[in-house]
Design an enzyme around this catalytic site. Structure first.
Site, PDB file in Angstrom:
ATOM      1  N   HIS A  17       0.847  -1.198   0.000  1.00 20.79           N
ATOM      2  CA  HIS A  17       0.000   0.000   0.000  1.00 20.79           C
ATOM      3  C   HIS A  17       0.879   1.244   0.000  1.00 20.79           C
ATOM      4  O   HIS A  17       1.231   1.789   1.034  1.00 20.79           O
ATOM      5  CB  HIS A  17      -0.944   0.008   1.201  1.00 20.79           C
ATOM      6  CG  HIS A  17      -2.025   1.026   1.091  1.00 20.79           C
ATOM      7  ND1 HIS A  17      -3.192   0.957   1.820  1.00 20.79           N
ATOM      8  CD2 HIS A  17      -2.137   2.147   0.339  1.00 20.79           C
ATOM      9  CE1 HIS A  17      -3.962   1.995   1.516  1.00 20.79           C
ATOM     10  NE2 HIS A  17      -3.330   2.730   0.626  1.00 20.79           N
ATOM     11  N   HIS A  72       1.520   4.900  -2.626  1.00 19.78           N
ATOM     12  CA  HIS A  72       1.104   5.691  -3.798  1.00 19.78           C
ATOM     13  C   HIS A  72       2.283   6.381  -4.468  1.00 19.78           C
ATOM     14  O   HIS A  72       2.096   7.058  -5.487  1.00 19.78           O
ATOM     15  CB  HIS A  72       0.059   6.721  -3.387  1.00 19.78           C
ATOM     16  CG  HIS A  72      -1.169   6.103  -2.789  1.00 19.78           C
ATOM     17  ND1 HIS A  72      -2.201   5.591  -3.558  1.00 19.78           N
ATOM     18  CD2 HIS A  72      -1.533   5.890  -1.501  1.00 19.78           C
ATOM     19  CE1 HIS A  72      -3.137   5.099  -2.765  1.00 19.78           C
ATOM     20  NE2 HIS A  72      -2.749   5.257  -1.520  1.00 19.78           N
ATOM     21  N   ALA A 108      -9.021  11.031   1.800  1.00 21.33           N
ATOM     22  CA  ALA A 108      -8.616  12.050   0.817  1.00 21.33           C
ATOM     23  C   ALA A 108      -9.149  11.775  -0.581  1.00 21.33           C
ATOM     24  O   ALA A 108      -8.803  12.476  -1.525  1.00 21.33           O
ATOM     25  CB  ALA A 108      -7.093  12.126   0.781  1.00 21.33           C
ATOM     26  N   HIS A 135     -11.875   1.759   3.936  1.00 23.74           N
ATOM     27  CA  HIS A 135     -12.640   2.971   3.628  1.00 23.74           C
ATOM     28  C   HIS A 135     -14.127   2.658   3.790  1.00 23.74           C
ATOM     29  O   HIS A 135     -14.939   2.891   2.896  1.00 23.74           O
ATOM     30  CB  HIS A 135     -12.331   3.467   2.218  1.00 23.74           C
ATOM     31  CG  HIS A 135     -11.010   4.166   2.111  1.00 23.74           C
ATOM     32  ND1 HIS A 135     -10.850   5.487   2.464  1.00 23.74           N
ATOM     33  CD2 HIS A 135      -9.797   3.724   1.704  1.00 23.74           C
ATOM     34  CE1 HIS A 135      -9.584   5.841   2.270  1.00 23.74           C
ATOM     35  NE2 HIS A 135      -8.924   4.790   1.818  1.00 23.74           N
ATOM     36  N   HIS A 164      -5.442  -0.210   5.977  1.00 25.42           N
ATOM     37  CA  HIS A 164      -5.034   0.694   7.073  1.00 25.42           C
ATOM     38  C   HIS A 164      -6.030   0.715   8.239  1.00 25.42           C
ATOM     39  O   HIS A 164      -6.852   1.603   8.378  1.00 25.42           O
ATOM     40  CB  HIS A 164      -4.713   2.107   6.591  1.00 25.42           C
ATOM     41  CG  HIS A 164      -5.611   2.738   5.577  1.00 25.42           C
ATOM     42  ND1 HIS A 164      -6.981   2.819   5.710  1.00 25.42           N
ATOM     43  CD2 HIS A 164      -5.309   3.362   4.405  1.00 25.42           C
ATOM     44  CE1 HIS A 164      -7.477   3.450   4.663  1.00 25.42           C
ATOM     45  NE2 HIS A 164      -6.502   3.791   3.869  1.00 25.42           N
ATOM     46  N   ILE A 190       1.637   8.599  13.426  1.00 28.22           N
ATOM     47  CA  ILE A 190       0.798   9.782  13.200  1.00 28.22           C
ATOM     48  C   ILE A 190      -0.617   9.360  12.842  1.00 28.22           C
ATOM     49  O   ILE A 190      -1.587   9.825  13.446  1.00 28.22           O
ATOM     50  CB  ILE A 190       1.390  10.670  12.086  1.00 28.22           C
ATOM     51  CG1 ILE A 190       2.765  11.208  12.512  1.00 28.22           C
ATOM     52  CG2 ILE A 190       0.436  11.825  11.743  1.00 28.22           C
ATOM     53  CD1 ILE A 190       3.522  11.908  11.407  1.00 28.22           C
ATOM     54  N   ASP A 211       1.507   3.722   3.092  1.00 30.68           N
ATOM     55  CA  ASP A 211       0.494   4.551   2.431  1.00 30.68           C
ATOM     56  C   ASP A 211       1.147   5.850   1.949  1.00 30.68           C
ATOM     57  O   ASP A 211       0.551   6.932   1.995  1.00 30.68           O
ATOM     58  CB  ASP A 211      -0.678   4.848   3.374  1.00 30.68           C
ATOM     59  CG  ASP A 211      -1.934   5.324   2.648  1.00 30.68           C
ATOM     60  OD1 ASP A 211      -1.948   5.301   1.399  1.00 30.68           O
ATOM     61  OD2 ASP A 211      -2.894   5.744   3.317  1.00 30.68           O
ATOM     62  N   LEU A 228      -5.644  14.761   6.442  1.00 29.66           N
ATOM     63  CA  LEU A 228      -4.504  13.854   6.416  1.00 29.66           C
ATOM     64  C   LEU A 228      -4.627  12.961   5.190  1.00 29.66           C
ATOM     65  O   LEU A 228      -5.668  12.339   4.958  1.00 29.66           O
ATOM     66  CB  LEU A 228      -4.496  13.014   7.694  1.00 29.66           C
ATOM     67  CG  LEU A 228      -3.217  12.273   8.083  1.00 29.66           C
ATOM     68  CD1 LEU A 228      -2.064  13.244   8.301  1.00 29.66           C
ATOM     69  CD2 LEU A 228      -3.464  11.439   9.330  1.00 29.66           C
ATOM     70  N   THR A 229      -3.589  12.895   4.371  1.00 25.64           N
ATOM     71  CA  THR A 229      -3.661  12.134   3.129  1.00 25.64           C
ATOM     72  C   THR A 229      -2.397  11.314   2.958  1.00 25.64           C
ATOM     73  O   THR A 229      -1.317  11.851   2.728  1.00 25.64           O
ATOM     74  CB  THR A 229      -3.849  13.055   1.911  1.00 25.64           C
ATOM     75  OG1 THR A 229      -3.725  12.275   0.715  1.00 25.64           O
ATOM     76  CG2 THR A 229      -2.838  14.184   1.870  1.00 25.64           C
TER      77      THR A 229
END
Length: 398
Positions: free
Chosen positions: A59, A61, A145, A200, A221, A255, A279, A312-313
């Site tokens: 995971h 990006h 996000a 999600h 996540h 975080i 992530d 947060l992204t």
């Protein structure tokens, strides 16, 4: 290239050998053995080193300024060359949504990059082993996000189109199982051999339990972008913990999930079911970066990636730091951390038969740390993907 890493501390999910030899022949590990005397092999002194299997990112990006959700194959190739500097030897290419349509161009680009890498195995760099489609079949309430215009209602007829677009390279997909049509789509994807992940999602406990019975084996996540864990409304996380077949992701930056909750999740799932992920976004590895995530501007603020509205992204975490974080924050040992960064993600990405362990016949994917747990070198399929000055000399690099 044939060589022996001699006298190293060898650690993976199944072993912890204080002093051993790792014999590399071409792209594979030829032997793992207790340290012996001199022989006719090219011996490289690794007596001051800790060697683990290369990290597998299921995971991410992007990072290093490069996005994986892209229509540019060369951008993915640039990421392949950059990411070994963080200990990653294999990864899934994450694709997200596009406005009011499936991300057809991005999926085609990802598939092309994977096929191009398999045709050119001699090119140094991390191996893209598949695609992770994070959405677009996710909850608008827990989209994080992801803008609402990216989202779609699950449609089993789109499953065939997605499989065609990904050309057999779709390994993981994140779906909110409470959405209309989700159960049919999950069944179809599981039957096709794709790892389906719950994520999600605004599913409650009972909805999650029913969905997990359909063959879901992964959770995206944990804690983030899902209904909260409460004592009278446990939500999906309690169902995930109770489902022995499900591996749960944890963003290991301290975080996204409070350190105490990070440790709690690992205690609940156990190291055998936890997958550490970053992530990460394109800004990972670049201090104070401003960058783009699928058309949205983001920047690094106090070590976290945020959109312009403060959302947060993703993260700017790297896997070499994630290893240190897990040892510092949670109760696990180095062998258990190796399981969470290498072997467990290999299971979800369908490559555990050749990656994720220091085992004879497995791909020669290795990370070399010093005793202070600072990354020294990364070997990808028997080739040097990254090395500092000391290890460049040891490995005879110019």
């Amino acid at each position: 290239m044939r060589f022996t890493l001699h006298g190293a501390h060898l650690v993976d999910a199944t072993m912890d050998v204080e002093r051993g030899d790792l014999v590399i022949d071409g792209r594979q590990i030829q032997a793992v053995e207790q340290s012996a005397g001199e022989d006719d092999r090219q011996l490289i002194d690794a007596s001051d080193s800790i060697i683990l299997p290369g990290f597998i990112e299921v995971h991410t990006h992007g990072g290093g300024g490069f996005n994986l959700h892209t229509t540019d194959v060369e951008e993915i190739c640039s990421y392949q060359r950059w990411i070994p500097a963080t200990g990653v030897t294999s990864f899934l290419i994450a694709v997200v949504g596009t406005p009011n349509a499936l991300p057809e161009q991005q999926l085609n680009t990802a598939a092309t990059a994977i096929e191009q890498a398999s045709k050119n195995p001699q090119v140094p760099g991390a191996e893209p082993v598949g695609i992770h489609l994070e959405g677009p079949y996710i909850s608008v309430e827990k989209r994080g996000a992801h803008p609402p215009v990216w989202l779609r209602t699950p449609d089993v007829e789109e499953t065939e189109l997605i499989m065609d677009l990904t050309r057999g390279h779709l390994q993981l997909i994140t779906i909110a199982p409470e959405l209309p049509g989700a159960h049919e789509m999950i069944r179809s994807l599981v039957e096709a051999g794709v790892t389906v992940s719950i994520g999600h999602t605004d599913a409650d406990y009972e909805q999650a339990r029913e969905a997990l019975k359909l063959g879901i084996t992964h959770a995206t996540h944990c804690f983030n972008a899902m209904r909260q864990l409460k004592h009278r409304d446990p939500g999906p996380l309690a169902a995930i913990v109770q489902a022995d077949q499900v591996l749960g992701e944890l963003i290991g930056d301290g975080i996204h999930v409070h350190p105490a909750m990070m440790d709690m999740l690992v205690r609940l799932l156990g190291p055998q079911r936890t997958i550490v992920v970053t992530d990460a976004l394109a800004g990972a590895g670049i201090p104070d970066a401003t960058f783009e995530f699928a058309g949205q501007q983001a920047r690094v603020i106090c070590g976290a990636a945020r959109l312009s509205d403060g959302t947060l992204t993703g993260s700017v975490l790297t896997m070499d730091q994630a290893l240190r974080n897990m040892l510092e924050i949670t109760h696990v040992n180095l062998s258990e951390v190796s399981a969470m960064l290498s072997y467990n993600p290999a299971r979800s990405a369908h490559v555990a038969n050749r990656k994720g362990l220091l085992r004879t016949g497995y791909d020669a994917d290795l990370v070399i740390y010093n005793q202070a747990l600072e990354l020294q070198a990364t070997i990808c399929n028997g080739q040097v993907g990254y090395a500092n000055a000391i290890w460049r000399e040891k490995l005879k690099l110019q």
